[in-house]
Design an enzyme around this catalytic site. Structure first.
Site, PDB file in Angstrom:
ATOM      1  N   ASP A  22       1.056  -1.047   0.027  1.00 45.28           N
ATOM      2  CA  ASP A  22       0.056   0.100  -0.064  1.00 45.28           C
ATOM      3  C   ASP A  22       0.786   1.143  -0.004  1.00 45.28           C
ATOM      4  O   ASP A  22       1.709   1.192   0.918  1.00 45.28           O
ATOM      5  CB  ASP A  22      -0.953   0.023   1.165  1.00 45.28           C
ATOM      6  N   ASP A 135      -3.532   2.282  -5.539  1.00 44.53           N
ATOM      7  CA  ASP A 135      -2.228   2.412  -4.670  1.00 44.53           C
ATOM      8  C   ASP A 135      -2.176   1.040  -4.075  1.00 44.53           C
ATOM      9  O   ASP A 135      -1.166   1.013  -2.914  1.00 44.53           O
ATOM     10  CB  ASP A 135      -2.253   3.609  -3.921  1.00 44.53           C
ATOM     11  N   GLU A 136      -2.966   0.107  -4.176  1.00 50.42           N
ATOM     12  CA  GLU A 136      -2.900  -1.048  -3.231  1.00 50.42           C
ATOM     13  C   GLU A 136      -2.931  -2.350  -3.897  1.00 50.42           C
ATOM     14  O   GLU A 136      -3.869  -2.684  -4.869  1.00 50.42           O
ATOM     15  CB  GLU A 136      -4.085  -0.839  -2.423  1.00 50.42           C
TER      16      GLU A 136
HETATM   17  P1  TTP Z   1      -5.180   5.306   0.962  1.00 48.81           P
HETATM   18  O1  TTP Z   1      -4.221   4.226   0.762  1.00 48.81           O
HETATM   19  O2  TTP Z   1      -6.203   4.881   1.910  1.00 48.81           O
HETATM   20  O3  TTP Z   1      -4.445   6.766   1.604  1.00 48.81           O
HETATM   21  P2  TTP Z   1      -2.923   7.024   1.370  1.00 48.81           P
HETATM   22  O4  TTP Z   1      -2.236   6.107   0.327  1.00 48.81           O
HETATM   23  O5  TTP Z   1      -3.130   8.443   0.675  1.00 48.81           O
HETATM   24  O6  TTP Z   1      -2.482   7.121   2.956  1.00 48.81           O
HETATM   25  P3  TTP Z   1      -1.787   5.829   3.544  1.00 48.81           P
HETATM   26  O7  TTP Z   1      -0.435   6.074   3.654  1.00 48.81           O
HETATM   27  O8  TTP Z   1      -2.458   6.028   4.668  1.00 48.81           O
HETATM   28  O9  TTP Z   1      -1.781   4.645   2.554  1.00 48.81           O
HETATM   29  O10 TTP Z   1      -5.802   5.920  -0.356  1.00 48.81           O
HETATM   30  C1  TTP Z   1      -5.015   5.864  -1.546  1.00 48.81           C
HETATM   31  C2  TTP Z   1      -5.403   7.002  -2.351  1.00 48.81           C
HETATM   32  O11 TTP Z   1      -6.879   7.167  -2.441  1.00 48.81           O
HETATM   33  C3  TTP Z   1      -5.040   8.324  -1.619  1.00 48.81           C
HETATM   34  O12 TTP Z   1      -3.812   8.841  -1.786  1.00 48.81           O
HETATM   35  C4  TTP Z   1      -6.092   9.243  -2.087  1.00 48.81           C
HETATM   36  C5  TTP Z   1      -7.336   8.560  -2.645  1.00 48.81           C
HETATM   37  N1  TTP Z   1      -8.449   8.606  -1.372  1.00 48.81           N
HETATM   38  C6  TTP Z   1      -9.398   9.479  -1.629  1.00 48.81           C
HETATM   39  O13 TTP Z   1      -9.544  10.160  -2.710  1.00 48.81           O
HETATM   40  N2  TTP Z   1     -10.438   9.674  -0.829  1.00 48.81           N
HETATM   41  C7  TTP Z   1     -10.342   9.032   0.546  1.00 48.81           C
HETATM   42  O14 TTP Z   1     -11.174   9.117   1.214  1.00 48.81           O
HETATM   43  C8  TTP Z   1      -9.498   8.179   0.532  1.00 48.81           C
HETATM   44  C9  TTP Z   1      -9.147   7.493   1.729  1.00 48.81           C
HETATM   45  C10 TTP Z   1      -8.296   7.811  -0.373  1.00 48.81           C
HETATM   46 MG    MG Z   2      -2.185   4.354   0.560  1.00 48.02          MG
END
Ligand code: TTP
Ligand code: MG
Length: 430
Positions: A22, A135-136
């Protein structure tokens, strides 16, 4: 039962090795990629922060911005209260620019492009990849590494492998990732989230129960805020509490899902990592700082992009049957053109020649962005699974040809632009 070995659990040697990858504050990391000055700064990606806009939400915040209480899905107005825009802080004496942040709008096209590069690496690092979002992803790497301990160290080989994957993403794409390693998907997911950013958390088969026990129920994979509240009302605060709750009571309260959550809290998650596809194209795009109609500048960029894409295909032992270009004209009009070849090739000069030829249709156009793509990939089977420092002798004889088959029944579910032989096609780049 000793409380650690689950009924039906495989022996250590047979335990699967699942990676959950992730990306850290993904959109913000992408923004830093093209704007390195944002490194180490509070960065918020979202909509509605421009003066007069007022509406919108935070998509993500860098870890520096999270220190101020900014988080995903928050109303942008609240984020601005917690962390003013740097532009505003410079003009307003009552605000301190040292406690201000950089706000950027969401640019999904760009994040998808970065994501595609990451996914290419992931597909090279595992035969089975389940892409969950931009992103995962989950990787089953049971065949690539092992739970064995490195001699003379308290580390598993799996840890070294995960580190290798994380370092490749950092080196080749330039964005940080966190990885969880575990014998099942839901524990791997919890593990990747456990030590963000740039985390690497390994949960060995014998450690699953102890690792999960102190985790907050809200962080058990599949527990949403509503379920978490209900569980807390039942006195269940941690995964450990959930694992030792009465499964019959959970079922009567939550139905089948109750049993599922009970199992997840115990690390009993038998779900196989089911693949979502293989990369079937390689592309690279690049924007002009200012849109241009200069034919030679456009040709120059396409030459560089073509060389880059052909080089990447060669490093990955990929042959291609289709060569295409993407041309973005202001404001955001996307045009794609592609040409199919009679057979798969590895021919950088041809990529350049075809790409320039396809570009010539846009000689008089003002262009803000250009891209080159090769698709209908097939791989040289012998080298497909070779990974520097991570030999895998068993995987050399697989036929890894992908994207074959008649139109309409592509192997790859993510395929969105189907080119028919001899036809130029209009579609989205991916
Ligand atoms: P996430 O993997 O949930 O968050 P992240 O990568 O920004 O942070 P983390 O380090 O905690 O993993 O989500 C991936 C992307 O999805 C994030 O960069 C932006 C988008 N996203 C939104 O647009 N709205 C949201 O509410 C969430 C949770 C994520
Ligand atoms: Mg993330």
């Amino acid at each position: 039962m000793d409380g650690r070995t689950l009924p039906g659990a495989r022996s250590n040697a047979e335990e699967r090795i699942v990676l959950h990858v992730d990306m850290d504050c993904f959109y913000a990391s992408c923004e830093r990629l093209r704007e390195p000055a944002l490194e180490g700064e509070p960065v918020v990606v979202g909509m509605g922060y421009e003066p007069g806009e007022g509406h919108g939400a935070v998509a993500t915040a860098s870890y520096e911005a999270r220190e101020y209480g900014v988080e995903s899905a928050q109303a942008i107005s609240r984020a601005l209260e917690a962390l003013p825009r740097i532009e505003d802080a410079r003009e307003d004496d009552s605000l301190d620019p040292a406690d201000a942040g950089h706000y950027r709008p969401v640019d999904m096209d760009f994040y998808k492009e970065v994501s595609a590069q990451i996914k290419e690496i992931l597909h090279e690092c595992a035969d089975v990849v389940r892409e969950v979002s931009v992103d995962e992803a989950y990787l089953d790497v049971t065949d690539r590494t092992s739970w064995e301990t490195v001699e003379g160290a308290d580390r598993t080989l799996a840890e070294g492998y995960a580190r290798h994957v994380r370092d490749r993403i950092a080196r080749e794409v330039g964005v940080p990732a966190s990885i969880g390693v575990a014998p099942d998907m839901s524990t791997a997911k919890v593990a990747s989230d456990y030590d963000k950013p740039e985390g690497l958390v390994v949960v060995r088969p014998s450690e699953v129960r102890d690792f999960l026990a102190p985790i907050d129920v809200a962080d058990v994979h599949g527990v949403g805020p509503v379920t978490a509240r209900e569980l807390r009302e039942m006195g269940i605060e941690t995964a450990g509490d959930l694992a030792s709750a009465d499964p019959a009571e959970l079922r009567s309260r939550f139905g089948e899902r109750g049993r599922e959550l009970y199992d997840r809290a115990r690390g009993a998650d038998d779900r196989e990592v089911t693949p979502t596809g293989r990369p079937k194209s390689l592309s690279r795009e690049s924007a002009f700082t200012e849109a241009t109609a200069d034919a030679e500048r456009k040709r120059e960029k396409v030459r560089a992009l073509a060389a880059d894409v052909a080089e990447r295909a060669r490093t990955r032992d990929a042959l291609y049957r289709t060569i295409g270009v993407k041309v973005v004209t202001p404001p955001f009009d996307v045009h794609t053109r592609a040409r199919s070849l009679s057979g798969p090739v590895d021919d950088p000069e041809l990529v350049e020649r075809v790409a320039l030829d396809l570009l010539s249709e846009f000689d008089d156009e003002t262009v803000r962005k250009l891209g080159v793509r090769v698709s209908k990939l097939s791989f040289d089977a012998a080298d497909q699974s070779r990974l520097d420092g991570w030999g895998d002798e068993s995987a050399g004889d697989e036929d890894e040809t992908i994207g074959e088959g008649t139109d309409g029944e592509e192997v790859i579910p993510t395929d969105r632009d189907r080119h028919r032989d001899g036809q130029a096609s209009l579609g989205e780049f991916g």
